[in-house]
Design an enzyme around this catalytic site. Structure first.
Site, PDB file in Angstrom:
ATOM      1  N   GLY A 249       0.832  -1.198   0.000  1.00 17.71           N
ATOM      2  CA  GLY A 249       0.000   0.000   0.000  1.00 17.71           C
ATOM      3  C   GLY A 249       0.863   1.242   0.000  1.00 17.71           C
ATOM      4  O   GLY A 249       2.037   1.169   0.322  1.00 17.71           O
TER       5      GLY A 249
ATOM      6  N   CYS B  70       5.137  -6.272   1.855  1.00 18.39           N
ATOM      7  CA  CYS B  70       5.483  -4.855   1.917  1.00 18.39           C
ATOM      8  C   CYS B  70       4.733  -4.147   3.050  1.00 18.39           C
ATOM      9  O   CYS B  70       5.023  -4.388   4.219  1.00 18.39           O
ATOM     10  CB  CYS B  70       5.222  -4.208   0.554  1.00 18.39           C
ATOM     11  SG  CYS B  70       6.065  -2.631   0.376  1.00 18.39           S
ATOM     12  N   TYR B  71       3.751  -3.313   2.735  1.00 19.55           N
ATOM     13  CA  TYR B  71       2.964  -2.653   3.783  1.00 19.55           C
ATOM     14  C   TYR B  71       2.427  -3.693   4.770  1.00 19.55           C
ATOM     15  O   TYR B  71       2.402  -3.471   5.975  1.00 19.55           O
ATOM     16  CB  TYR B  71       1.806  -1.895   3.135  1.00 19.55           C
ATOM     17  CG  TYR B  71       0.967  -1.080   4.098  1.00 19.55           C
ATOM     18  CD1 TYR B  71       1.280   0.238   4.379  1.00 19.55           C
ATOM     19  CD2 TYR B  71      -0.161  -1.641   4.701  1.00 19.55           C
ATOM     20  CE1 TYR B  71       0.508   0.992   5.244  1.00 19.55           C
ATOM     21  CE2 TYR B  71      -0.942  -0.896   5.577  1.00 19.55           C
ATOM     22  CZ  TYR B  71      -0.606   0.421   5.846  1.00 19.55           C
ATOM     23  OH  TYR B  71      -1.383   1.157   6.707  1.00 19.55           O
TER      24      TYR B  71
ATOM     25  N   HIS C  11       7.908  -7.455  -3.601  1.00 22.10           N
ATOM     26  CA  HIS C  11       6.647  -7.855  -4.226  1.00 22.10           C
ATOM     27  C   HIS C  11       6.808  -9.164  -5.000  1.00 22.10           C
ATOM     28  O   HIS C  11       7.295  -9.163  -6.130  1.00 22.10           O
ATOM     29  CB  HIS C  11       6.152  -6.737  -5.145  1.00 22.10           C
ATOM     30  CG  HIS C  11       5.688  -5.545  -4.377  1.00 22.10           C
ATOM     31  ND1 HIS C  11       4.412  -5.438  -3.882  1.00 22.10           N
ATOM     32  CD2 HIS C  11       6.338  -4.439  -3.970  1.00 22.10           C
ATOM     33  CE1 HIS C  11       4.296  -4.301  -3.214  1.00 22.10           C
ATOM     34  NE2 HIS C  11       5.454  -3.683  -3.250  1.00 22.10           N
TER      35      HIS C  11
ATOM     36  N   GLU D  80       4.541 -10.837  -6.299  1.00 26.68           N
ATOM     37  CA  GLU D  80       3.526 -10.947  -7.352  1.00 26.68           C
ATOM     38  C   GLU D  80       3.967 -10.315  -8.675  1.00 26.68           C
ATOM     39  O   GLU D  80       3.327 -10.500  -9.705  1.00 26.68           O
ATOM     40  CB  GLU D  80       2.210 -10.312  -6.871  1.00 26.68           C
ATOM     41  CG  GLU D  80       2.249  -8.796  -6.627  1.00 26.68           C
ATOM     42  CD  GLU D  80       2.794  -8.410  -5.244  1.00 26.68           C
ATOM     43  OE1 GLU D  80       3.491  -9.224  -4.624  1.00 26.68           O
ATOM     44  OE2 GLU D  80       2.532  -7.278  -4.812  1.00 26.68           O
TER      45      GLU D  80
ATOM     46  N   SER E  60     -19.930  -6.140 -29.163  1.00 25.14           N
ATOM     47  CA  SER E  60     -19.178  -5.564 -30.280  1.00 25.14           C
ATOM     48  C   SER E  60     -18.631  -6.642 -31.202  1.00 25.14           C
ATOM     49  O   SER E  60     -18.217  -6.360 -32.316  1.00 25.14           O
ATOM     50  CB  SER E  60     -18.017  -4.735 -29.740  1.00 25.14           C
ATOM     51  OG  SER E  60     -17.007  -5.587 -29.232  1.00 25.14           O
ATOM     52  N   GLY E  61     -18.627  -7.887 -30.729  1.00 28.41           N
ATOM     53  CA  GLY E  61     -18.007  -8.943 -31.515  1.00 28.41           C
ATOM     54  C   GLY E  61     -16.557  -9.148 -31.104  1.00 28.41           C
ATOM     55  O   GLY E  61     -15.902 -10.069 -31.568  1.00 28.41           O
ATOM     56  N   GLY E  62     -16.047  -8.298 -30.233  1.00 27.57           N
ATOM     57  CA  GLY E  62     -14.706  -8.492 -29.694  1.00 27.57           C
ATOM     58  C   GLY E  62     -14.733  -9.547 -28.597  1.00 27.57           C
ATOM     59  O   GLY E  62     -15.803  -9.960 -28.156  1.00 27.57           O
ATOM     60  N   VAL E  63     -13.539  -9.956 -28.172  1.00 26.83           N
ATOM     61  CA  VAL E  63     -13.459 -11.030 -27.188  1.00 26.83           C
ATOM     62  C   VAL E  63     -14.113 -10.626 -25.867  1.00 26.83           C
ATOM     63  O   VAL E  63     -14.875 -11.396 -25.279  1.00 26.83           O
ATOM     64  CB  VAL E  63     -11.979 -11.406 -26.930  1.00 26.83           C
ATOM     65  CG1 VAL E  63     -11.883 -12.494 -25.887  1.00 26.83           C
ATOM     66  CG2 VAL E  63     -11.330 -11.867 -28.225  1.00 26.83           C
ATOM     67  N   ASP E  64     -13.846  -9.417 -25.403  1.00 19.68           N
ATOM     68  CA  ASP E  64     -14.308  -9.021 -24.071  1.00 19.68           C
ATOM     69  C   ASP E  64     -15.832  -9.012 -23.963  1.00 19.68           C
ATOM     70  O   ASP E  64     -16.399  -9.633 -23.067  1.00 19.68           O
ATOM     71  CB  ASP E  64     -13.756  -7.640 -23.690  1.00 19.68           C
ATOM     72  CG  ASP E  64     -12.235  -7.625 -23.638  1.00 19.68           C
ATOM     73  OD1 ASP E  64     -11.632  -8.717 -23.644  1.00 19.68           O
ATOM     74  OD2 ASP E  64     -11.657  -6.520 -23.593  1.00 19.68           O
ATOM     75  N   SER E  65     -16.481  -8.308 -24.881  1.00 16.85           N
ATOM     76  CA  SER E  65     -17.938  -8.235 -24.759  1.00 16.85           C
ATOM     77  C   SER E  65     -18.571  -9.589 -25.050  1.00 16.85           C
ATOM     78  O   SER E  65     -19.608  -9.934 -24.493  1.00 16.85           O
ATOM     79  CB  SER E  65     -18.518  -7.144 -25.667  1.00 16.85           C
ATOM     80  OG  SER E  65     -18.353  -7.464 -27.031  1.00 16.85           O
ATOM     81  N   SER E  66     -17.913 -10.406 -25.886  1.00 17.64           N
ATOM     82  CA  SER E  66     -18.463 -11.733 -26.186  1.00 17.64           C
ATOM     83  C   SER E  66     -18.406 -12.641 -24.966  1.00 17.64           C
ATOM     84  O   SER E  66     -19.374 -13.345 -24.655  1.00 17.64           O
ATOM     85  CB  SER E  66     -17.691 -12.389 -27.331  1.00 17.64           C
ATOM     86  OG  SER E  66     -17.790 -11.600 -28.488  1.00 17.64           O
TER      87      SER E  66
ATOM     88  N   LYS F 118      -6.262 -10.070 -19.974  1.00 18.25           N
ATOM     89  CA  LYS F 118      -6.673 -10.483 -21.321  1.00 18.25           C
ATOM     90  C   LYS F 118      -6.539 -11.996 -21.578  1.00 18.25           C
ATOM     91  O   LYS F 118      -7.442 -12.630 -22.096  1.00 18.25           O
ATOM     92  CB  LYS F 118      -5.839  -9.704 -22.347  1.00 18.25           C
ATOM     93  CG  LYS F 118      -6.408  -9.759 -23.749  1.00 18.25           C
ATOM     94  CD  LYS F 118      -7.583  -8.828 -23.875  1.00 18.25           C
ATOM     95  CE  LYS F 118      -8.249  -8.948 -25.234  1.00 18.25           C
ATOM     96  NZ  LYS F 118      -9.353  -7.988 -25.356  1.00 18.25           N
TER      97      LYS F 118
END
Ligand code: XMP
Length: 508
Positions: free
Chosen positions: A55, A82-83, A169, A171, A222-228, A364
């Site tokens: 943080g 860390c924090y 970190h 991660e 939209s036909g893109g991966v995300d909205s699909s 993604k």
């Protein structure tokens, strides 16, 4: 029964979501909680461990977020990052060194491979530091398990109480054995490491059902991966309570709407297919200024979507926002906003829709994995991104029906050849651009005076920077020949060899 879980208390680090991502990669489910969460709120039979994130604050500041001490009595291992480690040191009687300066970057620690977190590693490890204060002296009962020249307690542990701390970190990928360290912690938590896309879908479906109840959701597809992927998740959760709206603004790739219809045909989704191309193209008539084009398209998109969504009587707006979008919109890390209107961010307030964002925490590659698990065809799942304003940003100058059609045809040939040669998957984005320049050519015995087409193909990790793709010459040759032969209106093809920066990927 819920899936086994690691609770992550978020003290505001920009890396907190990376912790959940690393855990998922290792097969573990991590749920993020606000720092004020109590032991009661995070406890339960499914809790296997707790991670305290980093943080921006100093634990020595007045009002710095603290932790409910009862969390340490839940009987599960706790890892402070860390924090988080500094908080443990403060609360259990260690000594802190206050610093006005931040140490930021790679550092080499000397660690103890016989300790729990560093088991299986060599004594010297490269890690990523980003901190101001550090722990100077570990609390009583804690053993120092790593140090650097400047940081005397780079890691500490109290095995009997099962409490662990690291200053760096784990991660972040710059920490070379960060995942191995987290794995050592997860094993100690006795986690069943079986979290995968299937479990993600199950959990999300339950969450969506709880959030939406009997409400109705409208989503811009939209036909893109995300909205699909968002659409399929919502569909799985609430079926016919979801209505998708696909807006064809007339600036899509060739046959785009037909293709998207084909992809979704097996899923029985309710989709309203709107052909609004005339409305868009009329408003764009004679406009050549790139920013004005974008503004008109954005505003018209909202108009059309609003009109269609209004018919649905929706209570919720579904969105395929992903974690990188969240970062971009908030400007973390100096990222610029590239997706303003595409994500329907500007819907009128009067619609009073609540948001459902089922893939908000995913990166993604994880969205693609979820897509595969939901049955999205691989071809759809691996598509290059396509900008919200579509071909408008690939048509410098005025937009006419004719110029759109010329560009669509050239672009289709380019993509077809890339797919056939295996280069589509090796590039991150590839497309044709129609330049508003006419040049002289010779076809048969005839002089021609026609438009010039530029081909753009790039490789990129995150689209913030990009390199031009080294397409083979014979492939470029074949594409150029086909475009000039098959597309009426183009008599010259050039290949763009500029990287980003200094050029952007799109032309406007
Ligand atoms: P640039 O041209 O800025 O593009 O290098 C970076 C990435 O963003 C995409 N892009 C957009 N995506 N709406 C979008 O949804 C937009 O207005 C927009 N402008 C650019 C571009 O295709 C590339 O992947």
């Amino acid at each position: 029964m819920h899936h086994e879980r690691i609770a992550i208390l978020d003290f505001g680090s920009q890396y907190t979501r990376l912790i959940t991502r690393r855990l998922r990669e290792l097969g573990a489910f991590g749920l993020v909680y606000p720092p004020s969460a109590t032991a009661e709120e995070i406890g339960g039979a499914d809790l296997r461990g707790v991670i305290l994130s980093g943080g921006p604050n100093s634990v020595l500041e007045e009002g710095a977020p603290g932790i409910d001490p009862k969390i340490f009595e839940l009987g599960v291992p706790v890892l402070g990052v860390c924090y988080g480690q500094q908080l443990m040191a403060r609360d259990f009687g260690g000594e802190l060194h206050r610093s006005a300066q931040r140490e930021y970057g790679k550092a080499t620690i000397q660690c103890d491979p016989s300790s729990l977190l560093f088991a299986g590693m060599s004594e010297s490890q490269v890690v990523w530091m980003s901190h101001g204060d550090h722990v100077e002296k570990a609390p009583e009962g804690y053993v120092v398990t790593a140090r650097t020249e400047g940081v005397p307690v780079a890691a500490m542990e109290n095995k009997s109480l099962r409490r662990y701390g690291i200053q760096f970190h784990a991660e972040v990928t710059h920490t070379e054995n960060g995942s191995a360290l987290l794995m050592n912690f997860l094993r100690h938590c006795e986690m069943k490491l079986d979290w995968d896309a299937g479990h993600f879908i199950e959990e999300k479906v339950a969450q969506i059902q709880a959030q939406v109840g009997l409400g109705r959701v409208v989503l811009g597809l939209s036909g893109g991966v995300d909205s699909s992927v968002a659409a399929l998740l919502l569909h799985k959760a609430i079926g016919k309570q979801l209505t998708c709206v696909f807006v064809d603004h007339g600036l899509m790739r060739k046959d785009e709407m037909k293709q998207v219809q084909g992809f979704f045909a097996p899923f029985d989704l309710s989709v309203v297919w709107v052909d609004a191309s005339e409305e868009f193209l009329t408003k764009l008539e004679g406009i050549t200024d790139p920013e004005q084009k974008r503004k008109i398209i954005g505003a018209t998109f909202i108009d059309v979507f609003d009109r269609e969504a209004g018919k649905v009587n929706a209570d919720f707006l579904g969105q395929g926002t992903t974690y990188p979008d969240v970062i971009e919109s908030s400007g973390i890390g100096g990222a610029v906003l590239v997706k303003s209107h595409h994500n329907v961010g500007g819907l009128p307030d009067r619609m009073k829709l609540k948001l459902v964002e089922p893939i908000r925490e995913l990166f993604k590659d994880e969205v693609r994995k979820a897509g595969l698990a939901l049955g999205l065809p691989a071809e759809m799942n691996q598509r290059h991104p396509f900008p919200g304003p579509g071909l408008a940003v690939r048509l410098p100058g005025a937009i006419t029906v004719e110029r759109v059609s010329i560009l669509q045809n050239a672009d289709a040939i380019f993509l077809e050849e890339l797919r056939a040669s295996g280069w589509y998957a090796k590039t991150s984005q590839a497309f044709a651009v129609l330049l508003p320049v006419q040049t002289v050519g010779i076809m048969g015995d005839e002089r021609t005076f026609e438009f010039m087409c530029a081909l753009r193909a790039v490789t990129s990790e995150d689209f913030m920077t990009a390199d031009w793709a080294r397409l083979p010459h014979d492939l470029l040759d074949r594409i150029a020949q086909r475009i000039v032969r098959e597309v009426k209106g183009i008599n010259r093809v050039v290949f763009d060899i500029t990287s980003k920066p200094p050029a952007t990927i799109e032309y406007e």
